[in-house]
Enzyme design. Structure first.
Site, PDB file in Angstrom:
ATOM      1  N   MET A 125      54.619  41.680  49.183  1.00 43.64           N
ATOM      2  CA  MET A 125      54.022  41.531  50.284  1.00 43.64           C
ATOM      3  C   MET A 125      54.147  39.048  50.346  1.00 43.64           C
ATOM      4  O   MET A 125      53.691  40.027  51.329  1.00 43.64           O
ATOM      5  CB  MET A 125      52.801  41.538  50.502  1.00 43.64           C
ATOM      6  CG  MET A 125      52.870  43.058  51.267  1.00 43.64           C
ATOM      7  SD  MET A 125      52.774  43.681  51.943  1.00 43.64           S
ATOM      8  CE  MET A 125      53.077  46.195  51.656  1.00 43.64           C
ATOM      9  N   HIS A 156      52.502  40.962  34.130  1.00 45.37           N
ATOM     10  CA  HIS A 156      51.675  40.920  34.715  1.00 45.37           C
ATOM     11  C   HIS A 156      50.040  41.006  33.945  1.00 45.37           C
ATOM     12  O   HIS A 156      50.433  41.538  32.341  1.00 45.37           O
ATOM     13  CB  HIS A 156      52.077  41.862  35.740  1.00 45.37           C
ATOM     14  CG  HIS A 156      52.677  42.135  36.797  1.00 45.37           C
ATOM     15  ND1 HIS A 156      54.054  42.215  36.205  1.00 45.37           N
ATOM     16  CD2 HIS A 156      52.662  42.233  38.386  1.00 45.37           C
ATOM     17  CE1 HIS A 156      54.210  41.944  38.000  1.00 45.37           C
ATOM     18  NE2 HIS A 156      53.219  41.657  38.660  1.00 45.37           N
ATOM     19  N   LYS A 160      47.832  47.413  34.547  1.00 42.67           N
ATOM     20  CA  LYS A 160      49.163  47.310  35.642  1.00 42.67           C
ATOM     21  C   LYS A 160      49.064  48.469  34.355  1.00 42.67           C
ATOM     22  O   LYS A 160      50.133  48.371  33.931  1.00 42.67           O
ATOM     23  CB  LYS A 160      49.728  46.563  35.876  1.00 42.67           C
ATOM     24  CG  LYS A 160      51.295  46.575  36.415  1.00 42.67           C
ATOM     25  CD  LYS A 160      51.743  45.758  37.270  1.00 42.67           C
ATOM     26  CE  LYS A 160      53.107  46.287  37.544  1.00 42.67           C
ATOM     27  NZ  LYS A 160      52.681  47.372  39.199  1.00 42.67           N
TER      28      LYS A 160
HETATM   29  P1  NAD Z   1      43.004  49.070  41.065  1.00 39.30           P
HETATM   30  O1  NAD Z   1      43.280  50.390  39.975  1.00 39.30           O
HETATM   31  O2  NAD Z   1      42.719  48.119  41.691  1.00 39.30           O
HETATM   32  O3  NAD Z   1      43.020  49.410  42.955  1.00 39.30           O
HETATM   33  C1  NAD Z   1      42.856  50.781  43.138  1.00 39.30           C
HETATM   34  C2  NAD Z   1      42.030  51.423  44.403  1.00 39.30           C
HETATM   35  O4  NAD Z   1      42.624  52.799  44.820  1.00 39.30           O
HETATM   36  C3  NAD Z   1      40.869  52.087  43.098  1.00 39.30           C
HETATM   37  O5  NAD Z   1      39.510  51.167  43.415  1.00 39.30           O
HETATM   38  C4  NAD Z   1      40.757  53.088  43.295  1.00 39.30           C
HETATM   39  O6  NAD Z   1      39.513  54.002  43.047  1.00 39.30           O
HETATM   40  C5  NAD Z   1      41.570  53.239  44.610  1.00 39.30           C
HETATM   41  N1  NAD Z   1      42.165  54.730  45.379  1.00 39.30           N
HETATM   42  C6  NAD Z   1      42.035  55.806  44.316  1.00 39.30           C
HETATM   43  N2  NAD Z   1      42.422  56.826  44.831  1.00 39.30           N
HETATM   44  C7  NAD Z   1      41.967  56.867  46.234  1.00 39.30           C
HETATM   45  C8  NAD Z   1      41.460  57.360  47.634  1.00 39.30           C
HETATM   46  N3  NAD Z   1      41.989  58.935  47.405  1.00 39.30           N
HETATM   47  N4  NAD Z   1      40.941  56.628  47.936  1.00 39.30           N
HETATM   48  C9  NAD Z   1      40.709  55.855  48.421  1.00 39.30           C
HETATM   49  N5  NAD Z   1      40.865  54.842  46.954  1.00 39.30           N
HETATM   50  C10 NAD Z   1      41.672  55.767  46.215  1.00 39.30           C
HETATM   51  O7  NAD Z   1      44.655  48.534  41.455  1.00 39.30           O
HETATM   52  P2  NAD Z   1      45.733  46.954  42.449  1.00 39.30           P
HETATM   53  O8  NAD Z   1      45.368  46.288  41.071  1.00 39.30           O
HETATM   54  O9  NAD Z   1      44.622  46.654  43.620  1.00 39.30           O
HETATM   55  O10 NAD Z   1      46.764  47.763  42.369  1.00 39.30           O
HETATM   56  C11 NAD Z   1      47.016  48.774  43.565  1.00 39.30           C
HETATM   57  C12 NAD Z   1      48.566  49.191  43.882  1.00 39.30           C
HETATM   58  O11 NAD Z   1      48.943  48.441  45.106  1.00 39.30           O
HETATM   59  C13 NAD Z   1      49.328  49.152  42.541  1.00 39.30           C
HETATM   60  O12 NAD Z   1      50.637  50.294  43.044  1.00 39.30           O
HETATM   61  C14 NAD Z   1      49.823  47.515  42.810  1.00 39.30           C
HETATM   62  O13 NAD Z   1      51.111  47.997  41.679  1.00 39.30           O
HETATM   63  C15 NAD Z   1      50.473  47.510  44.068  1.00 39.30           C
HETATM   64  N6  NAD Z   1      50.054  46.312  44.238  1.00 39.30           N
HETATM   65  C16 NAD Z   1      51.205  46.036  45.066  1.00 39.30           C
HETATM   66  C17 NAD Z   1      51.530  44.969  45.790  1.00 39.30           C
HETATM   67  C18 NAD Z   1      52.538  44.022  46.654  1.00 39.30           C
HETATM   68  O14 NAD Z   1      52.323  43.509  46.772  1.00 39.30           O
HETATM   69  N7  NAD Z   1      53.020  45.168  47.241  1.00 39.30           N
HETATM   70  C19 NAD Z   1      50.094  43.862  44.955  1.00 39.30           C
HETATM   71  C20 NAD Z   1      49.218  43.869  43.958  1.00 39.30           C
HETATM   72  C21 NAD Z   1      49.499  45.124  43.653  1.00 39.30           C
END
Ligand code: NAD
Length: 269
Positions: A125, A156, A160
């Site tokens: 994003m 990363h 990850k």
């Molecule tokens: P993270 O593991 O720190 O956070 C994920 C969260 O989702 C956790 O807190 C978990 O408890 C929660 N979760 C899981 N199942 C759930 C449910 N059913 N209901 C509510 N919450 C739930 O991971 P992160 O580093 O924050 O990354 C999350 C995702 O975002 C990954 O796929 C990552 O690759 C992606 N990401 C995308 C971008 C982007 O710009 N598109 C940037 C950074 C990360």
């Protein structure tokens, strides 16, 4: 004011998103959802994010906050995101999806909602990364047929779970499309042992996982005598979170459809 709900609010991106929404004058923090069964339900989401009390307590289902928000921002995991998308379709909500690591089947499922939900889906994003995609397209068009080898290198943090990153794949796709190549045929994701010399048209990927690196991507165009490297380095998750909030404000005004950050930023595909 766009009323935003953050699912996965206790995660790395979730907590950063709380701060990003707080800093945005045109968006408001409407709800935060934690995993079912999480002991964090009932905790103020501002306190979860280290931003002080905000008067919004975490809940552990979308149903518990369905009337409170307009746009759901989802950075969780593929299966969770697809369930949330079905919920948004059923309840007339909009969604911004940052989750990566989706399979082809997952993406086909997501795509099936394009006529029933306004969706922004982007593996990265950040404004800078999306501008970098445009630069890559230009570079590939100028160099790709002139015998330049193309390699994508991404780094990363150690937590990850998917590889290569969604951003690296997107960069590979942009380059492949610009050259009329198909990434499925030309992407090389592993080189080990006697793998032989490089073929002319392959697009190679290398992955680094170490420490707390937020996200770094380099696309190399190399030939005899010179090498061009286009690099983006994220130093804070705030860049992704700010982009996601901008996408949430943008999608709040849009009709059903699947959009990307190129649309949000009006960079054109
Ligand atoms: P993270 O593991 O720190 O956070 C994920 C969260 O989702 C956790 O807190 C978990 O408890 C929660 N979760 C899981 N199942 C759930 C449910 N059913 N209901 C509510 N919450 C739930 O991971 P992160 O580093 O924050 O990354 C999350 C995702 O975002 C990954 O796929 C990552 O690759 C992606 N990401 C995308 C971008 C982007 O710009 N598109 C940037 C950074 C990360």
């Amino acid at each position: 004011m766009t009323r935003i709900a953050i699912v996965g609010v206790a995660g790395r991106m979730g907590r950063t998103l709380v701060n990003a929404v707080e800093q945005d004058a045109k968006a408001t923090l409407a709800a935060g959802i934690v995993e079912p069964g999480s002991s964090l339900a009932g905790v103020d989401i501002g306190e979860l994010a280290g931003a002080g009390k905000k008067g919004v307590t975490a809940v552990n289902s979308l149903a518990a906050c369905v009337d409170d928000f307009d746009v759901l921002v989802d950075f969780t995991a593929p299966a969770v995101t697809l369930e949330n998308l079905a919920f948004c379709a059923e309840h007339g909500k909009r969604i911004v999806i940052g989750t990566t690591g989706m399979s082809d089947d997952d993406i086909a499922t997501l795509d099936g909602y394009r006529d029933s939900v306004p969706i922004v889906f982007a593996p990265n994003m950040s404004v800078g990364v999306n501008l970098t995609l445009k630069l890559l397209e230009t570079a590939a068009q100028a160099l790709g047929d002139e015998g330049y080898d193309i390699e994508v290198i991404e780094s990363h943090h150690r937590h990850k779970v998917d590889a290569p990153s969604g951003t690296a794949l997107k960069m590979g796709e942009v380059v492949a499309d610009a050259l009329g190549r198909n990434l499925k045929d030309h992407g090389v994701f592993e080189r080990v042992g006697q793998c032989g010399p490089r073929t002319r048209d392959e697009i190679g990927f290398a992955t680094v996982r170490a420490g707390d690196i937020v996200g770094e991507h380099t696309v190399m165009f190399a030939t005899e005598g010179e090498r061009i490297e286009i690099t983006h380095k994220a130093s804070s998750r705030m860049t992704f979170a700010k982009g996601a909030v901008r996408a949430a404000r943008w999608i709040a005004e849009k009709d059903n459809g699947r959009y990307g950050m190129q649309d949000v930023l009006a960079l054109g595909e």
